[in-house]
Write an enzyme that holds these catalytic residues in place. Sequence first.
Site, PDB file in Angstrom:
ATOM      1  NE  ARG B  24      -0.354   0.599   4.889  1.00 51.80           N
ATOM      2  CZ  ARG B  24      -0.049  -0.304   5.816  1.00 51.80           C
ATOM      3  NH1 ARG B  24      -0.493  -1.538   5.700  1.00 51.80           N
ATOM      4  NH2 ARG B  24       0.692   0.029   6.858  1.00 51.80           N
ATOM      5  N   GLY B  25       0.254   2.410  -0.040  1.00 51.33           N
ATOM      6  CA  GLY B  25       0.995   3.669   0.050  1.00 51.33           C
ATOM      7  C   GLY B  25       2.037   3.805  -1.046  1.00 51.33           C
ATOM      8  NE  ARG B  46       3.757  -5.563   9.339  1.00 50.27           N
ATOM      9  CZ  ARG B  46       3.585  -4.594  10.208  1.00 50.27           C
ATOM     10  NH1 ARG B  46       3.832  -4.823  11.482  1.00 50.27           N
ATOM     11  NH2 ARG B  46       3.170  -3.404   9.819  1.00 50.27           N
ATOM     12  CB  ALA B  97       8.928  -2.334   4.616  1.00 47.18           C
ATOM     13  CB  SER B 149      11.568  10.430   6.220  1.00 49.07           C
ATOM     14  OG  SER B 149      10.815  11.510   6.715  1.00 49.07           O
ATOM     15  CE1 TYR B 162       9.085   6.772   9.627  1.00 46.82           C
ATOM     16  CE2 TYR B 162       9.665   9.106   9.580  1.00 46.82           C
ATOM     17  CZ  TYR B 162       9.218   7.960   8.935  1.00 46.82           C
ATOM     18  OH  TYR B 162       8.921   8.025   7.586  1.00 46.82           O
TER      19      TYR B 162
HETATM   20  N1  LIG Z   1       3.782   9.038   4.612  1.00 43.25           N
HETATM   21  C1  LIG Z   1       4.681   9.991   4.714  1.00 43.25           C
HETATM   22  O1  LIG Z   1       4.353  11.138   4.985  1.00 43.25           O
HETATM   23  C2  LIG Z   1       6.150   9.685   4.498  1.00 43.25           C
HETATM   24  C3  LIG Z   1       7.040  10.762   4.407  1.00 43.25           C
HETATM   25  C4  LIG Z   1       8.396  10.514   4.191  1.00 43.25           C
HETATM   26  C5  LIG Z   1       8.827   9.204   4.053  1.00 43.25           C
HETATM   27  N2  LIG Z   1       7.936   8.180   4.143  1.00 43.25           N
HETATM   28  C6  LIG Z   1       8.474   6.819   3.959  1.00 43.25           C
HETATM   29  O2  LIG Z   1       7.889   6.256   2.806  1.00 43.25           O
HETATM   30  C7  LIG Z   1       7.840   4.835   2.941  1.00 43.25           C
HETATM   31  C8  LIG Z   1       6.431   4.348   2.678  1.00 43.25           C
HETATM   32  O3  LIG Z   1       5.572   4.945   3.620  1.00 43.25           O
HETATM   33  P1  LIG Z   1       3.981   5.029   3.431  1.00 43.25           P
HETATM   34  O4  LIG Z   1       3.562   6.359   3.898  1.00 43.25           O
HETATM   35  O5  LIG Z   1       3.604   4.554   2.092  1.00 43.25           O
HETATM   36  O6  LIG Z   1       3.564   3.979   4.582  1.00 43.25           O
HETATM   37  P2  LIG Z   1       2.358   2.942   4.703  1.00 43.25           P
HETATM   38  O7  LIG Z   1       1.210   3.341   3.851  1.00 43.25           O
HETATM   39  O8  LIG Z   1       2.153   2.756   6.154  1.00 43.25           O
HETATM   40  O9  LIG Z   1       3.014   1.610   4.074  1.00 43.25           O
HETATM   41  C9  LIG Z   1       4.084   0.977   4.700  1.00 43.25           C
HETATM   42  C10 LIG Z   1       4.364  -0.323   3.976  1.00 43.25           C
HETATM   43  O10 LIG Z   1       5.375  -1.040   4.689  1.00 43.25           O
HETATM   44  C11 LIG Z   1       4.873  -2.310   5.069  1.00 43.25           C
HETATM   45  N3  LIG Z   1       5.457  -2.727   6.339  1.00 43.25           N
HETATM   46  C12 LIG Z   1       5.421  -2.105   7.531  1.00 43.25           C
HETATM   47  N4  LIG Z   1       6.008  -2.858   8.465  1.00 43.25           N
HETATM   48  C13 LIG Z   1       6.453  -3.973   7.848  1.00 43.25           C
HETATM   49  C14 LIG Z   1       7.122  -5.147   8.274  1.00 43.25           C
HETATM   50  N5  LIG Z   1       7.472  -5.330   9.564  1.00 43.25           N
HETATM   51  N6  LIG Z   1       7.417  -6.096   7.368  1.00 43.25           N
HETATM   52  C15 LIG Z   1       7.067  -5.936   6.074  1.00 43.25           C
HETATM   53  N7  LIG Z   1       6.425  -4.866   5.610  1.00 43.25           N
HETATM   54  C16 LIG Z   1       6.116  -3.893   6.486  1.00 43.25           C
HETATM   55  C17 LIG Z   1       3.349  -2.116   5.151  1.00 43.25           C
HETATM   56  O11 LIG Z   1       2.624  -3.328   5.015  1.00 43.25           O
HETATM   57  P3  LIG Z   1       2.187  -4.226   6.296  1.00 43.25           P
HETATM   58  O12 LIG Z   1       1.738  -3.289   7.369  1.00 43.25           O
HETATM   59  O13 LIG Z   1       1.107  -5.151   5.797  1.00 43.25           O
HETATM   60  O14 LIG Z   1       3.401  -4.985   6.695  1.00 43.25           O
HETATM   61  C18 LIG Z   1       3.149  -1.249   3.928  1.00 43.25           C
HETATM   62  O15 LIG Z   1       3.188  -2.019   2.749  1.00 43.25           O
HETATM   63  C19 LIG Z   1       8.343   4.528   4.356  1.00 43.25           C
HETATM   64  O16 LIG Z   1       9.705   4.193   4.312  1.00 43.25           O
HETATM   65  C20 LIG Z   1       8.150   5.857   5.071  1.00 43.25           C
HETATM   66  O17 LIG Z   1       9.030   5.969   6.166  1.00 43.25           O
HETATM   67  C21 LIG Z   1       6.607   8.376   4.359  1.00 43.25           C
END
Ligand SMILES: NC(=O)c1ccc[n+]([C@@H]2O[C@H](COP(=O)([O-])OP(=O)(O)OC[C@H]3O[C@@H](n4cnc5c(N)ncnc54)[C@H](OP(=O)(O)O)[C@@H]3O)[C@@H](O)[C@H]2O)c1
Lengths: 83, 252
Positions: B24-25, B46, B97, B149, B162
């Site tokens: 997702r995301g 997961r 992830a 990030s 984080y």
């Molecule tokens: N959202 C923001 O504002 C933002 C900003 C800067 C950087 N980021 C970075 O961008 C990346 C993606 O973030 P997002 O916002 O798209 O997050 P998200 O929607 O929460 O998605 C996170 C993904 O990682 C997986 N994940 C989490 N824990 C895991 C584990 N233990 N094993 C395997 N998979 C795992 C989740 O699936 P499951 O939960 O099913 O495992 C999901 O597919 C991350 O590295 C985040 O730090 C996000």
Amino acid sequence: MTELSRARIRGLMGEVMANQGKVLPDDDAAELREIGFRSLDFSELALRVEDETEEELNFDAPGLRRIATVGDVLDFLAELQRQ
Amino acid sequence: MSDLATRVRPVPPSTVVLVSGGSRGLGLAIVTDLLDAGLKVAAFARTVTPELAKLADAHPERTHVGPVDVTDLAAAQAFVRAAEDRLGPLDGLVNNAAVGQDSLHVHTAAADLARIIETNLTAPLQLTRLAVRRMLAQGRRGRIVNVTSICAQRGFPGLVAYSATKGGMDAATRSLARELGGRMLVNAVAPGFFASEMSAVLGQTQLDQIVRRTPTGQLTEPAEVLPVVRMLLCDQTNINGQVIVVDGAASI
Ligand SMILES: NC(=O)c1ccc[n+]([C@@H]2O[C@H](COP(=O)([O-])OP(=O)(O)OC[C@H]3O[C@@H](n4cnc5c(N)ncnc54)[C@H](OP(=O)(O)O)[C@@H]3O)[C@@H](O)[C@H]2O)c1
């Protein structure tokens, strides 16, 4: 674990504010913004509650954002002890 | 000498890419984008979401997906083996992830602190080690993109652990790029805040504040991060060991 009463938490809140030369009003509806009780003051209060109960109180920030009044603080900490 | 020859030969574009957290995301968007670009993609999380399963069904010969917890090294290892059996040798990795955080440091449970570090720092380092070992052992060259990030470079309350993990990955990116001596390109993409399950914890006031402080006047969209990830995996550039910020200049 010992659970602190709302009144005891109020007492500790008063101490946190008194340390900064501020006064905690009696009114539970008093706005935190107006009385100058900031988020780190809330942390200090939570840690004082922890000290007395000898139990860590961990919580996420979103819950905190809903806290606006003295009553909210007391409710939040009273509730948190029960979790 | 062959070492010199290796050095002047550019690292070829990735063709088989492993994406962690592709369910997702941003991760799902990256998987979709790479498949659209014709690459083969192995993706895990997961839980395999219906969206990821649908992609796998649509491209059965170019996709391998499965449920893996990134902190479970043995499971990740088995997944990589199965993915390579199906798609061919890996030559790209996107460490995407991660778990978010929204709790003041003093009120974050010790176990949560450990979980954030294990998922966002230890696990991607392990996965990277695994991927690099496989590539090196077979004399392959490849590319690694770490999704970090803006929190690694600027302070945000509620994101202490984080931020530390993301800063750790930025630092690892630089050292790994040096260590791999040009046989692999290792870079990081550091997005600003974008809407996702992870950032859903942010209150409206915080989102408004971020937008107000962003010269481009908008939150980053995952779609705006994709071209950068794709470029780092596929284009011939000499970019190596860099952290590319995609945040509309919010942080400058
Ligand atoms: N959202 C923001 O504002 C933002 C900003 C800067 C950087 N980021 C970075 O961008 C990346 C993606 O973030 P997002 O916002 O798209 O997050 P998200 O929607 O929460 O998605 C996170 C993904 O990682 C997986 N994940 C989490 N824990 C895991 C584990 N233990 N094993 C395997 N998979 C795992 C989740 O699936 P499951 O939960 O099913 O495992 C999901 O597919 C991350 O590295 C985040 O730090 C996000």
